[in-house]
Design a protein around this motif. Structure first.
Motif, PDB file in Angstrom:
ATOM      1  N   GLN A 146       0.825  -1.203   0.000  1.00 12.31           N
ATOM      2  CA  GLN A 146       0.000   0.000   0.000  1.00 12.31           C
ATOM      3  C   GLN A 146       0.866   1.262   0.000  1.00 12.31           C
ATOM      4  N   SER A 147       0.256   2.348  -0.407  1.00 10.96           N
ATOM      5  CA  SER A 147       0.931   3.641  -0.341  1.00 10.96           C
ATOM      6  C   SER A 147       1.162   4.015   1.126  1.00 10.96           C
ATOM      7  N   GLY A 176      -2.277   6.676   1.973  1.00 12.97           N
ATOM      8  CA  GLY A 176      -1.091   7.326   1.461  1.00 12.97           C
ATOM      9  C   GLY A 176      -1.423   8.213   0.285  1.00 12.97           C
ATOM     10  N   HIS A 178       0.381   8.311  -2.616  1.00 17.08           N
ATOM     11  CA  HIS A 178       1.004   7.828  -3.848  1.00 17.08           C
ATOM     12  C   HIS A 178       2.169   8.717  -4.275  1.00 17.08           C
ATOM     13  N   THR A 179       3.158   8.760  -3.427  1.00 20.76           N
ATOM     14  CA  THR A 179       4.311   9.617  -3.658  1.00 20.76           C
ATOM     15  C   THR A 179       5.169   9.081  -4.794  1.00 20.76           C
ATOM     16  N   ARG A 181       5.800   7.471  -8.146  1.00 18.32           N
ATOM     17  CA  ARG A 181       4.964   7.358  -9.352  1.00 18.32           C
ATOM     18  C   ARG A 181       5.590   6.480 -10.422  1.00 18.32           C
ATOM     19  N   CYS A 198       5.348   1.752  -6.957  1.00 20.05           N
ATOM     20  CA  CYS A 198       4.236   2.612  -6.587  1.00 20.05           C
ATOM     21  C   CYS A 198       3.273   1.834  -5.687  1.00 20.05           C
ATOM     22  N   GLY A 199       2.775   2.483  -4.674  1.00 21.71           N
ATOM     23  CA  GLY A 199       1.811   1.826  -3.784  1.00 21.71           C
ATOM     24  C   GLY A 199       0.497   1.547  -4.499  1.00 21.71           C
TER      25      GLY A 199
END
Ligand SMILES: Nc1nc2c(ncn2[C@@H]2O[C@H](COP(=O)(O)OP(=O)(O)OP(=O)(O)O)[C@@H](O)[C@H]2O)c(=O)[nH]1
Ligand SMILES: [Mg+2]
Ligand SMILES: [Zn+2]
Length: 275
Positions: A146-147, A176, A178-179, A181, A198-199
């Motif tokens: 997960q993010s 999160g 989604h930092t 990418r 990516c999460g």
């Protein structure tokens, strides 16, 4: 593309459409037509391939979870199924041990100790990081999860500096942002190549025969022999060894409940498709 340690920028020429999608971690044949410039000619056979995360040719997946954001263990179970299907070694990495209590750890151990190596780390305090690096020595591994569980933070903690951007956890929805990418592979020494990914929070098992599902629960294997019926799905059948193991506490009841919810879900999909 990396050629003997040098980066060669490659185009696919017109060929890429014919070659199909390129995955992160693909080995390819290229022709170099100018220093530092080349074209992809061929994708070499892959030993495995995942769409979530979007990687190929990996030795192991590191399934990352943390006390916060609240873990989706169904997602962990699905990732484990993909690992078993594709012959990828699963490792579970619990990050943020600085925020973890004993009940959280007991729950994780109870569900997964027989299925995967488990690393407990904190990228903030550095706890467990050396042990985790030892676990993945000499392999190409991809992080997954997960993010905001702290995948990029773990990479930063390993390389000992702030190399990757790290995101926040939204307080309100505990999700999160989604930092990360793009998927990136890092050579981090000790023969380790580590893909930060990516999460994601959704993973669909598609086109999956529900009766096959139990076969991917290798922690059920030792109890299957006590099932009365061959091909028992451990759901409504009487005299089921798996259900007995849950009742006697030998199998995690939570993991079994998640199995049943996934089984029902796959049954619904299967019926809609073929019923
Ligand atoms: N308390 C604590 N917080 C951590 C730890 N590791 C990461 N965090 C925090 O968790 C948040 C998310 O970290 P990221 O590394 O961006 O998470 P990510 O999994 O890479 O997220 P995506 O790139 O969106 O998939 C940041 O606010 C980090 O500071 C830890 O060990 N302990
Ligand atoms: Mg990240
Ligand atoms: Zn059974």
């Amino acid at each position: 593309m990396l050629v003997d340690g040098n980066i060669v920028t490659c185009t696919g020429r017109g060929k890429l459409r014919m070659l199909g999608d390129i995955y992160i971690g693909d080995y390819v044949e290229i022709s170099v037509y100018k220093e530092g410039k080349g074209a992809i000619e061929k994708i070499l056979p892959r030993k495995n391939k995942l769409t979530r995360p979007y990687v190929t040719n990996i030795d192991a997946i590191v399934i990352c979870i943390a006390p916060t954001p609240r873990p989706d263990f169904l997602l962990v179970d699905k990732l484990l199924i993909n690992c078993i299907k594709q012959n990828i070694k699963p490792i579970i990495c619990v990050n943020k041990t600085d925020l973890m209590d004993d009940a959280f750890k007991a729950n994780v151990d109870n569900s997964y100790l027989d299925l995967a190596d488990i690393a407990y780390v904190s990228s903030v305090t550095g706890e467990g990081i050396d042990n985790f690096v030892e676990m993945i020595r000499g392999t190409y591994v991809s992080l997954a999860g997960q993010s905001a569980v702290g995948k990029s933070s773990i990479v930063n903690a390993i390389v000992g500096r702030q190399m990757l951007e790290v995101g926040e956890l939204s307080r309100k929805v505990e999700r999160g942002k989604h930092t990360t990418r793009t998927v990136e592979i890092f050579d981090i020494g000790n023969g380790i190549r580590l893909a930060d990914t990516c999460g994601f929070s959704v993973l669909e098992l598609t086109d999956f025969d529900p009766s096959e599902l139990a076969g991917y629960y290798i922690d059920f294997d030792e109890f299957r022999k006590d099932c009365k019926f061959r091909g028992c799905c451990h759901y409504n059948e009487p005299d089921c060894g798996v259900k007995a193991a849950v009742d006697s506490g030998k199998l995690s009841a939570y993991r079994y409940e998640r199995y049943i919810s996934m089984y029902k879900d796959l049954m619904d999909k299967w019926r809609r498709r073929y019923g």
